[in-house]
Design an enzyme around this catalytic site. Structure first.
Site, PDB file in Angstrom:
ATOM      1  N   GLN A  78       0.840  -1.196   0.000  1.00  0.00           N
ATOM      2  CA  GLN A  78       0.000   0.000   0.000  1.00  0.00           C
ATOM      3  C   GLN A  78       0.877   1.249   0.000  1.00  0.00           C
ATOM      4  O   GLN A  78       1.212   1.792   1.052  1.00  0.00           O
ATOM      5  CB  GLN A  78      -0.921  -0.002   1.212  1.00  0.00           C
ATOM      6  CG  GLN A  78      -1.838   1.184   1.241  1.00  0.00           C
ATOM      7  CD  GLN A  78      -3.277   0.806   1.433  1.00  0.00           C
ATOM      8  OE1 GLN A  78      -3.584  -0.277   1.882  1.00  0.00           O
ATOM      9  NE2 GLN A  78      -4.152   1.710   1.095  1.00  0.00           N
ATOM     10  N   PHE A  79       1.236   1.706  -1.188  1.00  0.00           N
ATOM     11  CA  PHE A  79       2.094   2.882  -1.306  1.00  0.00           C
ATOM     12  C   PHE A  79       1.432   4.135  -0.743  1.00  0.00           C
ATOM     13  O   PHE A  79       2.099   5.079  -0.342  1.00  0.00           O
ATOM     14  CB  PHE A  79       2.537   3.102  -2.760  1.00  0.00           C
ATOM     15  CG  PHE A  79       1.471   3.627  -3.668  1.00  0.00           C
ATOM     16  CD1 PHE A  79       1.336   4.989  -3.881  1.00  0.00           C
ATOM     17  CD2 PHE A  79       0.597   2.759  -4.327  1.00  0.00           C
ATOM     18  CE1 PHE A  79       0.353   5.481  -4.729  1.00  0.00           C
ATOM     19  CE2 PHE A  79      -0.374   3.236  -5.174  1.00  0.00           C
ATOM     20  CZ  PHE A  79      -0.507   4.602  -5.378  1.00  0.00           C
ATOM     21  N   THR A  80       0.109   4.152  -0.665  1.00  0.00           N
ATOM     22  CA  THR A  80      -0.597   5.341  -0.189  1.00  0.00           C
ATOM     23  C   THR A  80      -0.365   5.617   1.297  1.00  0.00           C
ATOM     24  O   THR A  80      -0.705   6.694   1.778  1.00  0.00           O
ATOM     25  CB  THR A  80      -2.102   5.238  -0.469  1.00  0.00           C
ATOM     26  OG1 THR A  80      -2.627   4.094   0.190  1.00  0.00           O
ATOM     27  CG2 THR A  80      -2.379   5.147  -1.961  1.00  0.00           C
TER      28      THR A  80
END
Length: 150
Positions: A78-80
């Protein structure tokens, strides 16, 4: 390296209408990686996760770890998690590692978690459009950042 950990009664990951991961009692782990992350971050974080006492004991007190309850885990990239919202209304993801850095670290994280937990870890697929379903138990949600150890 940053994780959002959710204690779950069940969780699953679906990609293109195909369920690729499914667990019952355990932890859903959302994993965000930055360029500065290292194998040291992985080892510290996976050890912290498997020993974190977030499961209830016989007295209904959060006193047991994932190891104690023989729980499962599912890891979703989850890069966010590294979004910056300081300016404007559109988050910036500039701190998130690009795939050439993030994928090997993600894979190493999963392998180390398997070693620490002593069982196979289910995962989503790095970079895929995933549908994550969970039944948060508690709810218990914890954020851990390996850059904030002290």
């Amino acid at each position: 390296m940053k994780v959002v950990i959710q204690r779950v009664s069940k969780a699953s990951v679906t990609i293109d209408e195909v369920k690729v991961a499914s667990i019952s009692k355990g932890l859903l782990i959302l994993l965000g990686i930055i360029n500065e992350d290292t194998l040291e971050d992985i080892k510290w974080l996976t050890n912290k996760i498997v020993n974190l006492r977030v499961f209830n004991d016989e007295n209904d007190i959060m006193n047991n770890s994932l190891l104690d309850v023989s729980g499962d885990a599912v890891v979703v990239s989850q890069f966010t998690l590294h979004a910056s919202t300081k300016k404007g209304n559109r988050p910036s993801y500039i701190k998130a590692a690009k795939p050439d850095v993030a994928v090997p670290l993600y894979e190493s994280f999963v392998k180390q978690l398997e070693v620490d937990l002593g069982k196979k870890i289910q995962t989503g697929q790095f970079g895929a459009d995933m549908k994550v379903e969970l039944l948060n138990d508690g709810p218990v949600t914890i954020i851990i950042d390996s850059k904030n150890k002290v």
